[in-house]
Design a protein around this motif. Structure first.
Motif, PDB file in Angstrom:
ATOM      1  N   THR A  12      88.753  43.052 -32.747  1.00  0.00           N
ATOM      2  CA  THR A  12      89.161  41.954 -32.229  1.00  0.00           C
ATOM      3  C   THR A  12      88.403  40.813 -32.533  1.00  0.00           C
ATOM      4  O   THR A  12      87.339  40.864 -33.582  1.00  0.00           O
ATOM      5  CB  THR A  12      88.814  42.184 -30.609  1.00  0.00           C
ATOM      6  OG1 THR A  12      87.358  42.339 -30.651  1.00  0.00           O
ATOM      7  CG2 THR A  12      89.335  43.315 -29.859  1.00  0.00           C
ATOM      8  N   GLN A  13      88.946  39.589 -31.981  1.00  0.00           N
ATOM      9  CA  GLN A  13      88.220  38.442 -32.587  1.00  0.00           C
ATOM     10  C   GLN A  13      86.524  38.498 -32.165  1.00  0.00           C
ATOM     11  O   GLN A  13      85.911  38.217 -33.082  1.00  0.00           O
ATOM     12  CB  GLN A  13      88.610  36.950 -31.756  1.00  0.00           C
ATOM     13  CG  GLN A  13      87.969  35.789 -32.138  1.00  0.00           C
ATOM     14  CD  GLN A  13      88.411  34.769 -30.970  1.00  0.00           C
ATOM     15  OE1 GLN A  13      88.593  35.104 -29.911  1.00  0.00           O
ATOM     16  NE2 GLN A  13      88.696  33.575 -31.527  1.00  0.00           N
ATOM     17  N   THR A  14      86.467  39.143 -31.006  1.00  0.00           N
ATOM     18  CA  THR A  14      84.829  39.063 -30.783  1.00  0.00           C
ATOM     19  C   THR A  14      84.046  40.192 -31.416  1.00  0.00           C
ATOM     20  O   THR A  14      83.103  39.778 -32.080  1.00  0.00           O
ATOM     21  CB  THR A  14      84.840  39.810 -29.197  1.00  0.00           C
ATOM     22  OG1 THR A  14      85.290  38.724 -28.443  1.00  0.00           O
ATOM     23  CG2 THR A  14      83.439  39.949 -28.753  1.00  0.00           C
ATOM     24  N   ALA A  15      84.728  41.118 -31.838  1.00  0.00           N
ATOM     25  CA  ALA A  15      83.999  42.173 -32.654  1.00  0.00           C
ATOM     26  C   ALA A  15      83.940  41.534 -34.338  1.00  0.00           C
ATOM     27  O   ALA A  15      82.823  41.854 -34.688  1.00  0.00           O
ATOM     28  CB  ALA A  15      84.732  43.575 -32.698  1.00  0.00           C
ATOM     29  N   ALA A  16      84.604  40.826 -34.522  1.00  0.00           N
ATOM     30  CA  ALA A  16      84.897  40.386 -35.920  1.00  0.00           C
ATOM     31  C   ALA A  16      83.590  39.178 -36.033  1.00  0.00           C
ATOM     32  O   ALA A  16      82.890  39.344 -37.036  1.00  0.00           O
ATOM     33  CB  ALA A  16      86.238  39.571 -36.230  1.00  0.00           C
ATOM     34  N   THR A  17      83.498  38.387 -35.164  1.00  0.00           N
ATOM     35  CA  THR A  17      82.726  37.377 -34.939  1.00  0.00           C
ATOM     36  C   THR A  17      81.257  37.925 -35.096  1.00  0.00           C
ATOM     37  O   THR A  17      80.302  37.640 -35.886  1.00  0.00           O
ATOM     38  CB  THR A  17      82.776  36.535 -33.841  1.00  0.00           C
ATOM     39  OG1 THR A  17      84.134  36.163 -33.671  1.00  0.00           O
ATOM     40  CG2 THR A  17      81.696  35.213 -33.708  1.00  0.00           C
ATOM     41  N   ASN A  18      80.894  39.147 -34.143  1.00  0.00           N
ATOM     42  CA  ASN A  18      79.729  39.869 -34.195  1.00  0.00           C
ATOM     43  C   ASN A  18      79.224  40.354 -35.525  1.00  0.00           C
ATOM     44  O   ASN A  18      78.170  40.371 -36.230  1.00  0.00           O
ATOM     45  CB  ASN A  18      79.912  41.019 -33.194  1.00  0.00           C
ATOM     46  CG  ASN A  18      79.167  40.667 -31.850  1.00  0.00           C
ATOM     47  OD1 ASN A  18      78.306  39.773 -31.607  1.00  0.00           O
ATOM     48  ND2 ASN A  18      80.016  41.366 -30.703  1.00  0.00           N
ATOM     49  N   GLY A  19      80.538  40.982 -36.171  1.00  0.00           N
ATOM     50  CA  GLY A  19      80.239  41.705 -37.523  1.00  0.00           C
ATOM     51  C   GLY A  19      79.860  40.542 -38.555  1.00  0.00           C
ATOM     52  O   GLY A  19      78.804  40.865 -39.311  1.00  0.00           O
ATOM     53  N   ILE A  20      80.432  39.341 -38.663  1.00  0.00           N
ATOM     54  CA  ILE A  20      79.920  38.502 -39.428  1.00  0.00           C
ATOM     55  C   ILE A  20      78.630  37.725 -39.213  1.00  0.00           C
ATOM     56  O   ILE A  20      77.725  37.768 -40.109  1.00  0.00           O
ATOM     57  CB  ILE A  20      80.953  37.147 -39.367  1.00  0.00           C
ATOM     58  CG1 ILE A  20      82.476  37.713 -39.716  1.00  0.00           C
ATOM     59  CG2 ILE A  20      80.494  35.993 -40.201  1.00  0.00           C
ATOM     60  CD1 ILE A  20      83.651  36.431 -39.428  1.00  0.00           C
ATOM     61  N   ALA A  21      78.274  37.939 -38.131  1.00  0.00           N
ATOM     62  CA  ALA A  21      76.958  37.397 -37.569  1.00  0.00           C
ATOM     63  C   ALA A  21      75.880  38.490 -37.971  1.00  0.00           C
ATOM     64  O   ALA A  21      74.836  38.162 -38.677  1.00  0.00           O
ATOM     65  CB  ALA A  21      76.618  37.301 -36.096  1.00  0.00           C
ATOM     66  N   GLN A  22      76.183  39.779 -37.910  1.00  0.00           N
ATOM     67  CA  GLN A  22      75.269  40.691 -38.243  1.00  0.00           C
ATOM     68  C   GLN A  22      75.087  40.605 -39.910  1.00  0.00           C
ATOM     69  O   GLN A  22      73.847  40.696 -40.315  1.00  0.00           O
ATOM     70  CB  GLN A  22      75.918  42.047 -37.989  1.00  0.00           C
ATOM     71  CG  GLN A  22      75.143  43.208 -38.624  1.00  0.00           C
ATOM     72  CD  GLN A  22      73.766  43.257 -37.881  1.00  0.00           C
ATOM     73  OE1 GLN A  22      73.379  43.119 -36.968  1.00  0.00           O
ATOM     74  NE2 GLN A  22      72.931  44.101 -38.625  1.00  0.00           N
TER      75      GLN A  22
END
Length: 514
Positions: A322-332
């Motif tokens: 999802t958009q949320t999971a992708a944003t988290n992944g980029i941040a990580q």
């Protein structure tokens, strides 16, 4: 962590600290007479619990250093120590040098809040082998974390749904769903961990740390705090300035900011890290596979997140990215320059319709292992932040601030702005707007800021040094990338820190490492 569960500067007001200090003073007879004289029983360490992240028991260090674990009793409520105790899980490896050169124990907190020190110290111990020549390396699960009365909220299945949800609502229906999910999460925390939720403040953890100092037999606290661990160290120095020995604060939380200011600072910090990544990628002679120019890299990421908001792509079956999971992944991936290659691969594959790599990164940020089991990193993170932070924001507050957050970061702005609602409706009142770290009478404390740090922006280091007080905070600058400085293995940074911790050599304020 740039979302509603982000690391933000916790909140401890001067008034709250003063009252707590007075109450602790009244209880000192109990602690001195009973808890501070307890004897720790050190045994071989078990495999980490599920709440600590699972896995296998820590292996001996290459030179034979053996890990030992113990449990310390601490008051559940430091304001009324006679009301019961909780267990604090500990881990150590003894000093490798001659006993005559041993200084004492060096206590670590690796951040979060919510990170298990019992699992983190063995994972990173080889970075601190030089320090082990004169110190026992010691860490712990802070209260509310791991095996130290760990906060429990929702089960793994519900957490999967929780981390998949849309955390940047675009309309009334999405906002209602987001608020309902937040309320459900908070209610589950209260149901399963209501007894401990009022007592997981940073001030409580600092008092645990002073008790640990006494139980270990150390006259002074020698300390290495990273990320949120810098806040814990600053609060400890405020409460116990005369008990501070040699202390290093690395990857420094800005103690002057309220949660809104901290979230905005993180938006700028992660955007800076993303810009640095994009410049690095596009500067390579082989070409950057995720964009022609830094602006093109960012534009493509923004477009990807917009597409995922409307239609998630396959991630790790059966979950979709999802958009949320992708944003988290980029941040990580922005926490360390070592992860930039994974970010490139993750973006490449996501553009081709495969969200697996970004989801793996997102799972790492949220404490989920490959078997679908979550540590209690996020429940503890929320519980500690919400116990510390007094402000409770409304959707109207967020909407009013969205333009400023979007200007700070087209990629992370919305995400961090809506994250301000994470403590809204929390069952425990927060302590104050920001922590008090003033520590007159404390010895020099090293405060290390990294100019490219996404999670704890560089400006916070100077503010921490100033807040600690004249002659206490000694600022050191590392011109680098990633979260923190010592673990970058920069020879200058490590020389400065090792010289201070091992030999008491205080560097000149304003020292710069490149």
């Amino acid at each position: 962590m740039p979302n509603r569960l982000s690391k933000r500067a916790a909140a401890v007001s001067a008034a709250a600290v003063l009252v707590s200090s007075l109450l602790t003073g009244c209880a000192s007879g109990f602690v001195d007479g009973e808890l501070s004289s307890q004897k720790l029983i050190w045994n071989n360490c078990p495999a980490p619990s599920a709440s600590e992240g699972g896995g296998t028991a820590p292996s001996p260090l290459p030179n034979g250093g053996r890990w030992q674990c113990a449990t310390m009793k601490a008051p559940l409520n430091w304001d009324d120590p006679t009301s019961g105790t909780i267990d604090i899980a500990l881990i150590r490896v003894k000093a490798s040098g001659p006993p005559s050169e041993r200084i004492g124990s060096l206590i670590f907190n690796f951040g979060g809040p919510g990170g298990s020190g019992v699992t983190a110290l063995p994972a990173f111990a080889q970075d601190y082998e030089t320090l082990r020549t004169r110190y026992d390396l010691v860490s712990f699960d802070p209260r509310g974390v791991g095996r130290s009365a760990g906060v429990k909220c929702e089960d793994d299945q519900r957490l999967d749904a929780f981390f998949q949800q849309d955390e940047t609502p675009d309309n009334a229906a999405e906002l209602t769903a987001f608020l309902n999910s937040t309320k459900q999460f908070s209610s589950a925390c209260q149901k399963h961990s209501g007894r401990v939720l009022p007592y997981v403040r940073t001030t409580d953890a600092a008092r645990d740390m002073d008790l640990l100092r006494q139980v270990l037999g150390d006259k002074k606290l020698q300390y290495f705090g990273i990320s949120y661990g810098t806040e814990l160290g600053g609060v400890y120095a405020h409460l116990f300035p005369k008990n501070v020995g040699r202390a290093v604060l690395d990857g420094v939380v800005d103690p002057t900011q309220d949660p809104e200011q901290s979230a905005l600072g993180q938006a700028k910090g992660f955007q800076l890290a993303l810009d640095n990544y994009a410049r690095d990628c596009t500067s390579k002679s082989t070409g950057c596979p995720v964009g022609r120019t830094p602006q093109d890299v960012e534009n493509r990421i923004v477009a990807l997140l917009k597409r995922l908001d409307a239609k998630p792509i396959p991630g790790i079956f059966p979950r979709r990215l999802t958009q949320t999971a992708a944003t988290n992944g980029i941040a990580q991936a922005l926490y360390s320059k070592d992860f930039w290659g994974y970010l490139t691969e993750g973006l490449q594959r996501a553009y081709a319709g495969d969200g697996e790599v970004l989801m793996v990164l997102s799972d790492a940020l949220n404490g989920r292992d490959e078997n679908g089991q979550y540590s209690n990193l996020i429940p503890a993170n929320v519980a500690i932040n919400c116990a510390d932070e007094k402000p409770r924001y409304t959707p109207a507050d967020v909407k009013a601030k969205l333009p400023e957050f979007r200007a700070a970061s087209p990629v992370f702005g919305d995400f961090l702005a809506w994250g301000m609602l994470s403590c809204t409706g929390w069952p425990v009142a927060g302590a104050a707007n920001h922590p008090n770290v003033s520590a007159p009478g404390a010895p020099p404390i090293l405060v290390i800021g990294n100019t490219g740090d996404p999670a704890t922006p560089y400006e916070g280091a100077k503010r921490m040094a100033d807040a600690l007080g004249k002659g206490v905070g000694v600022e050191v600058t590392y011109k680098g990338q990633g979260h923190g400085a010592y673990d970058s293995r920069n020879k200058c940074v490590q020389s400065v820190v090792n010289g201070y911790l091992l030999n008491g050599k205080v560097p000149a304020a304003g020292t710069v490492c490149t």
